[in-house]
Write a protein that holds these residues in place. Structure first.
Motif, PDB file in Angstrom:
ATOM      1  N   ARG A   1      18.660 -66.425  10.550  1.00 36.51           N
ATOM      2  CA  ARG A   1      17.582 -65.473  10.798  1.00 36.51           C
ATOM      3  C   ARG A   1      16.418 -66.161  11.521  1.00 36.51           C
ATOM      4  O   ARG A   1      15.831 -65.593  12.436  1.00 36.51           O
ATOM      5  N   LEU A   2      16.104 -67.396  11.135  1.00 37.03           N
ATOM      6  CA  LEU A   2      14.975 -68.110  11.751  1.00 37.03           C
ATOM      7  C   LEU A   2      15.413 -68.881  13.003  1.00 37.03           C
ATOM      8  O   LEU A   2      14.577 -69.493  13.672  1.00 37.03           O
ATOM      9  N   GLN A   3      16.714 -68.866  13.290  1.00 34.67           N
ATOM     10  CA  GLN A   3      17.248 -69.637  14.423  1.00 34.67           C
ATOM     11  C   GLN A   3      16.890 -71.118  14.336  1.00 34.67           C
ATOM     12  O   GLN A   3      16.404 -71.723  15.291  1.00 34.67           O
ATOM     13  N   ILE A   4      17.137 -71.683  13.165  1.00 34.15           N
ATOM     14  CA  ILE A   4      16.986 -73.130  12.977  1.00 34.15           C
ATOM     15  C   ILE A   4      18.387 -73.739  13.033  1.00 34.15           C
ATOM     16  O   ILE A   4      19.274 -73.327  12.293  1.00 34.15           O
ATOM     17  N   ALA A   5      18.568 -74.701  13.947  1.00 28.82           N
ATOM     18  CA  ALA A   5      19.908 -75.258  14.191  1.00 28.82           C
ATOM     19  C   ALA A   5      20.180 -76.413  13.242  1.00 28.82           C
ATOM     20  O   ALA A   5      20.154 -77.583  13.625  1.00 28.82           O
TER      21      ALA A   5
ATOM     22  N   LYS B   1      15.438 -79.742  -5.679  1.00 31.38           N
ATOM     23  CA  LYS B   1      14.855 -78.848  -4.683  1.00 31.38           C
ATOM     24  C   LYS B   1      15.217 -79.349  -3.293  1.00 31.38           C
ATOM     25  O   LYS B   1      15.087 -80.532  -2.996  1.00 31.38           O
ATOM     26  N   VAL B   2      15.682 -78.434  -2.468  1.00 34.75           N
ATOM     27  CA  VAL B   2      16.039 -78.736  -1.085  1.00 34.75           C
ATOM     28  C   VAL B   2      15.089 -77.963  -0.174  1.00 34.75           C
ATOM     29  O   VAL B   2      14.916 -76.756  -0.352  1.00 34.75           O
ATOM     30  N   ILE B   3      14.479 -78.659   0.766  1.00 33.40           N
ATOM     31  CA  ILE B   3      13.692 -77.995   1.814  1.00 33.40           C
ATOM     32  C   ILE B   3      14.333 -78.343   3.153  1.00 33.40           C
ATOM     33  O   ILE B   3      14.651 -79.507   3.399  1.00 33.40           O
ATOM     34  N   VAL B   4      14.538 -77.349   3.992  1.00 30.54           N
ATOM     35  CA  VAL B   4      14.954 -77.606   5.379  1.00 30.54           C
ATOM     36  C   VAL B   4      13.901 -76.978   6.288  1.00 30.54           C
ATOM     37  O   VAL B   4      13.659 -75.766   6.213  1.00 30.54           O
ATOM     38  N   THR B   5      13.246 -77.794   7.098  1.00 35.55           N
ATOM     39  CA  THR B   5      12.256 -77.251   8.034  1.00 35.55           C
ATOM     40  C   THR B   5      12.813 -77.316   9.457  1.00 35.55           C
ATOM     41  O   THR B   5      13.822 -77.968   9.704  1.00 35.55           O
ATOM     42  N   ARG B   6      12.107 -76.660  10.371  1.00 39.50           N
ATOM     43  CA  ARG B   6      12.543 -76.709  11.771  1.00 39.50           C
ATOM     44  C   ARG B   6      12.342 -78.107  12.361  1.00 39.50           C
ATOM     45  O   ARG B   6      12.877 -78.407  13.424  1.00 39.50           O
ATOM     46  N   GLY B   7      11.576 -78.959  11.685  1.00 39.02           N
ATOM     47  CA  GLY B   7      11.408 -80.339  12.145  1.00 39.02           C
ATOM     48  C   GLY B   7      10.050 -80.592  12.772  1.00 39.02           C
ATOM     49  O   GLY B   7       9.192 -79.712  12.793  1.00 39.02           O
TER      50      GLY B   7
ATOM     51  N   ALA C   1       5.635 -71.337  19.190  1.00 41.56           N
ATOM     52  CA  ALA C   1       6.980 -71.271  19.772  1.00 41.56           C
ATOM     53  C   ALA C   1       7.754 -72.538  19.422  1.00 41.56           C
ATOM     54  O   ALA C   1       7.265 -73.644  19.643  1.00 41.56           O
ATOM     55  N   PRO C   2       8.957 -72.384  18.850  1.00 36.47           N
ATOM     56  CA  PRO C   2       9.754 -73.562  18.495  1.00 36.47           C
ATOM     57  C   PRO C   2      10.085 -74.394  19.727  1.00 36.47           C
ATOM     58  O   PRO C   2      10.405 -73.843  20.781  1.00 36.47           O
ATOM     59  N   CYS C   3      10.013 -75.718  19.592  1.00 40.27           N
ATOM     60  CA  CYS C   3      10.444 -76.617  20.665  1.00 40.27           C
ATOM     61  C   CYS C   3      11.965 -76.693  20.583  1.00 40.27           C
ATOM     62  O   CYS C   3      12.507 -76.926  19.507  1.00 40.27           O
ATOM     63  N   PRO C   4      12.644 -76.546  21.704  1.00 38.05           N
ATOM     64  CA  PRO C   4      14.109 -76.571  21.659  1.00 38.05           C
ATOM     65  C   PRO C   4      14.670 -77.913  21.187  1.00 38.05           C
ATOM     66  O   PRO C   4      15.780 -77.972  20.691  1.00 38.05           O
ATOM     67  N   ASP C   5      13.885 -78.985  21.322  1.00 39.45           N
ATOM     68  CA  ASP C   5      14.396 -80.309  20.957  1.00 39.45           C
ATOM     69  C   ASP C   5      14.088 -80.707  19.508  1.00 39.45           C
ATOM     70  O   ASP C   5      14.377 -81.831  19.108  1.00 39.45           O
ATOM     71  N   ALA C   6      13.511 -79.804  18.724  1.00 40.98           N
ATOM     72  CA  ALA C   6      13.152 -80.160  17.339  1.00 40.98           C
ATOM     73  C   ALA C   6      14.411 -80.428  16.520  1.00 40.98           C
ATOM     74  O   ALA C   6      15.400 -79.702  16.624  1.00 40.98           O
ATOM     75  N   VAL C   7      14.371 -81.471  15.723  1.00 40.06           N
ATOM     76  CA  VAL C   7      15.482 -81.812  14.827  1.00 40.06           C
ATOM     77  C   VAL C   7      15.060 -81.440  13.409  1.00 40.06           C
ATOM     78  O   VAL C   7      14.059 -81.945  12.912  1.00 40.06           O
ATOM     79  N   PRO C   8      15.805 -80.531  12.767  1.00 40.99           N
ATOM     80  CA  PRO C   8      15.400 -80.094  11.436  1.00 40.99           C
ATOM     81  C   PRO C   8      15.217 -81.263  10.452  1.00 40.99           C
ATOM     82  O   PRO C   8      15.946 -82.256  10.529  1.00 40.99           O
ATOM     83  N   THR C   9      14.238 -81.123   9.586  1.00 39.74           N
ATOM     84  CA  THR C   9      13.966 -82.108   8.531  1.00 39.74           C
ATOM     85  C   THR C   9      14.581 -81.591   7.238  1.00 39.74           C
ATOM     86  O   THR C   9      14.440 -80.413   6.919  1.00 39.74           O
TER      87      THR C   9
END
Lengths: 273, 273
Positions: B56-60, B84-90, B98-106
């Motif tokens: 839904r958030l388009q996080i790769a 607890k697990v957190i996954v961010t867009r990075g 606007a999300p940066c296309p090169d972000a690596v999720p954390t």
């Protein structure tokens, strides 16, 4: 000026504790401040909004003197830059949404290059976002860290090569851009959305309202429907980066009016130069 | 087990970059996983929800194998704990929503002591929150990091010495607790709020729906008004920490029913022991 230089609680640093409630819950606020020749513009308005947010969220932060010194120290020597301030409720000593009474707010001050305008023409195109803003009077007006709606809206903006997206509330009212406030000019004059249900009370929106009052132009803050927008002669957006930005294309329709934006921009330049 | 031990992108660490979009915008998701004897319970359901959120958030993000190994490694040796697990867009390489296309999720995996129950009696008191949940179908169901509404609601809960607060949508529908889903039993049987407008699709809610199906009890997912709640015989809450928790007091009224909660808990214990 690097996006990696920040002052965190007054010290040069690049990381915050992972237990910080800003990260865990978006439990905090931010401001983006335009600095010119090392001087923050409209700092009083930024701090006023930050104070309103702190009161509403019951975050016990009072280091405004330190914050001001840190903003000035990062802006020093830059002809023009954006300084972003984040204040979170601080690191959590335990799990769970309920704030710990002993949390000490975290402040993060970072300096960013003045953006090179991506505009290659005088066009400024604004499409309608299908992402809507959830209504919540508890959070309306604040520049808090819960910004997923804006993130989703800007994904759409990027896909469509628009300069900004117009956002409606889930109740169907016109509220704002994803990163700007919005003003319209119609037969009855200048009007802008009320922000009692959602949206951010922008600092430049406040500056424009004060400039309009100064030159005797009435601005009606009210509920606005999409249907009304087919009748408007002029549309402009406001934020501290764009200033007063005329819109040339709104959701499939060219918009030609520039007069109010220019008058207001002149008044602002005369007052705040 | 310390709240300060975390694996961040697989490494022992206690801090994340301040440019991480999880902190800047709440641009990420989380899961809270009950682990027993080092084994995560209902991991498939947690990962299913996380995947829905990422889509839904388009996080790769696709490091589910690493995540699973990290959850197990932190839970190892603990009779009972919460991971607890957190996954961010990075981390963001530039300003703006606007999300940066090169972000690596954390990914952040942390282990927390199993909470000692604060209950000193068999009472479980639930008041009505005046903080409402904003409606947004784009975000409904997800366990995302924009949690200010829950933070504000739990401030109220703490002030009133309630064990949980019931939250309505801004549209006036009953949605959930601040940290739990809710089920009611009335003359027509078991019912629970639809979550298409707001709220979190809880893992324990899903487990309860499956348990109810297994024992042939129909559960109606539907819109619920506060007025209906004066007629209910039984109320229970669900989350992975509380399991199936009977409510003894709801907004000024004692609630006596325990039968469905007990049957469902027995079925869950029998299936997942």
């Amino acid at each position: 000026v690097s996006a990696n230089s920040a002052l965190i609680d007054g010290k040069q640093a690049s990381a915050v504790g992972y237990t910080d409630r800003g990260l865990q819950y978006g439990d905090g606020l931010f401001e983006t401040i335009h600095c010119q020749q090392g001087q923050p513009r409209w700092l009083r308005l930024h701090f006023d909004r930050l104070r309103r947010g702190l009161t509403r969220l019951q975050i016990a932060f009072d280091r405004f003197d330190a914050l001001q010194a840190e903003i000035r120290s990062l802006a020093a020597g830059h002809p023009r830059c954006l300084v972003k301030v984040i204040v979170t409720r601080g690191e959590a000593s335990r799990r769970g949404y309920a704030p710990c009474p002993d949390a000490v707010p975290t402040r993060i001050v970072s300096c960013h290059e003045w953006p090179v305008e991506p505009l290659t023409s005088n066009e400024f195109r604004v499409g309608l976002s299908s992402v809507r803003l959830g209504i919540n009077p508890c959070l309306a007006g604040l520049k808090h860290l819960n910004r997923l709606e804006q993130v989703l809206a800007q994904q759409q903006m990027t896909h469509n090569a628009w300069n900004e997206v117009l956002m409606l509330s889930t109740g169907g009212r016109v509220i704002s851009g994803s990163m700007s406030n919005v003003f319209f000019v119609g037969a009855q004059g200048l009007f802008t959305p009320r922000l009692h249900e959602c949206g951010v009370e922008g600092v430049m929106r406040r500056v424009v309202l004060e400039a309009a009052a100064a030159i005797g132009v009435a601005v009606c803050e009210r509920e606005i429907s999409m249907a009304e927008l087919t009748q408007v002669d002029e549309v402009f957006l406001t934020n501290v980066r764009l200033g007063v930005q005329s819109v040339t294309w709104l959701e499939g329709r060219a918009v030609h009016g520039r007069q109010f934006a220019q008058r207001l921009q002149r008044q602002i330049d005369a007052t705040h130069s």
